[in-house]
Design an enzyme around this catalytic site. Sequence first.
Site, PDB file in Angstrom:
ATOM      1  CB  CYS A  52       7.575  10.329  -6.004  1.00 39.65           C
ATOM      2  SG  CYS A  52       7.321   9.053  -7.260  1.00 39.65           S
ATOM      3  CB  CYS A  56       0.010   8.453  -8.039  1.00 40.13           C
ATOM      4  SG  CYS A  56       1.250   7.420  -8.873  1.00 40.13           S
ATOM      5  CB  CYS A  59       0.598   9.743  -4.156  1.00 41.28           C
ATOM      6  SG  CYS A  59       2.100   9.435  -3.213  1.00 41.28           S
ATOM      7  CB  CYS A  96       5.360  -3.310   4.228  1.00 37.01           C
ATOM      8  SG  CYS A  96       4.281  -4.720   4.535  1.00 37.01           S
ATOM      9  CB  CYS A 128       6.341  -6.617   2.099  1.00 32.08           C
ATOM     10  SG  CYS A 128       5.351  -5.944   0.724  1.00 32.08           S
ATOM     11  CB  CYS A 188       1.614  -7.207  -1.554  1.00 29.86           C
ATOM     12  SG  CYS A 188       0.505  -6.105  -0.652  1.00 29.86           S
ATOM     13  NE  ARG A 260      -1.865  -5.906   4.512  1.00 27.63           N
ATOM     14  CZ  ARG A 260      -0.716  -6.082   3.861  1.00 27.63           C
ATOM     15  NH1 ARG A 260      -0.279  -5.157   3.048  1.00 27.63           N
ATOM     16  NH2 ARG A 260      -0.016  -7.175   4.028  1.00 27.63           N
TER      17      ARG A 260
HETATM   18  S1  SF4 Z   1       2.136   6.466  -5.442  1.00 30.71           S
HETATM   19 FE1  SF4 Z   1       3.292   8.306  -4.835  1.00 30.71          FE
HETATM   20  S2  SF4 Z   1       5.338   7.539  -4.361  1.00 30.71           S
HETATM   21 FE2  SF4 Z   1       4.326   5.935  -5.562  1.00 30.71          FE
HETATM   22  S3  SF4 Z   1       4.866   6.320  -7.704  1.00 30.71           S
HETATM   23 FE3  SF4 Z   1       2.930   7.416  -7.338  1.00 30.71          FE
HETATM   24  S4  SF4 Z   1       3.553   9.517  -6.725  1.00 30.71           S
HETATM   25 FE4  SF4 Z   1       5.370   8.187  -6.514  1.00 30.71          FE
END
Ligand code: SF4
Length: 313
Positions: A52, A56, A59, A96, A128, A188, A260
């Site tokens: 990605c 974040c 993540c 999901c 989802c 959600c 949840r």
């Molecule tokens: S949470 Fe992870 S997968 Fe989702 S946008 Fe952020 S870096 Fe990308």
Amino acid sequence: MQLTHVDAAAVRAIYERPFPELAFAAMSAHREAFDPLAIQRSTLLSVKTGGCSEDCGYCAQSARRTTHVRPEPLAEIEEVVAAARAAKDGGATRFCMGAAWRGVKDGAPFERVLAMVRAVNELGLESCVTLGSLQPHQAEALRDAGLHYYNHNLDTSREYYPQVVSTHDYDDRLATLSHARSAGLKLCCGGIVGMGESRDDRIALIAELAAMESPPESVPVNLLVPIEGTPLAARASFDPIELMRTIATLRIVLPLSHIRLAAGRAEMSVELQTLCFLLGANSIFSGDRLLTTENAALDSDAALFAALGMYAE
Ligand code: SF4
């Protein structure tokens, strides 16, 4: 009844009540709107893993980090159908699907996701997806495919968000939620606790959710799972009383939403999970994995529900 005006001061007044008063109010609100013995179960499958573009901080799927995650391309529909069938056989009522994308791009991959949604619906499951940011026409295409819920978490407060993510901002998140809602999708949307945010940030997030014109029907509360290779890998453990206050406050200010217990449940004791259920958490993910992290096993969930005299629906 859903509260009509909830600002941060009102949320704080609830969140900081003496715990027995908070707990009693949360349990009462829970009983008014839900069967307190019932827990809704969803299963989450990563349909496109890793690689990605976003950053974040919690993540493992960001391409900017070196983690245990190995990128995988978008799954074939047959794989998804097999997983959805297994989830249904295991008792899940919602399936999901998560794709590690910054957002949806028009074209063949999105068409395949639409086909996944149709296939999951044909199995009699609620569907989802979580695909990142959405444009209005993409939200409408998902609706037309029969999608029930769109997941897009606010993660934390507007103030703390830049400490966690720099590649998109809070208003981007709210815009996607607005597009999904305008298309008629259920939402959600929740957050993550234990990222180093303050109590003020947790209160602000709850207030943000409660102030939405149509608050999310489903509110996942994730406890940070520190993952090696991510900026939040070294976060200290989180105070469980703050988690319980978060759950109880959400139950009071969003009395009609499913709350949840999501990521991090595998690290919670059965006592903590039980208290969260008593305080109004009434939804979980079932299955051994949550995207890229461990989850509580089906067997242990079944044993816990049996011991508590509760049941999954
Ligand atoms: S949470 Fe992870 S997968 Fe989702 S946008 Fe952020 S870096 Fe990308």
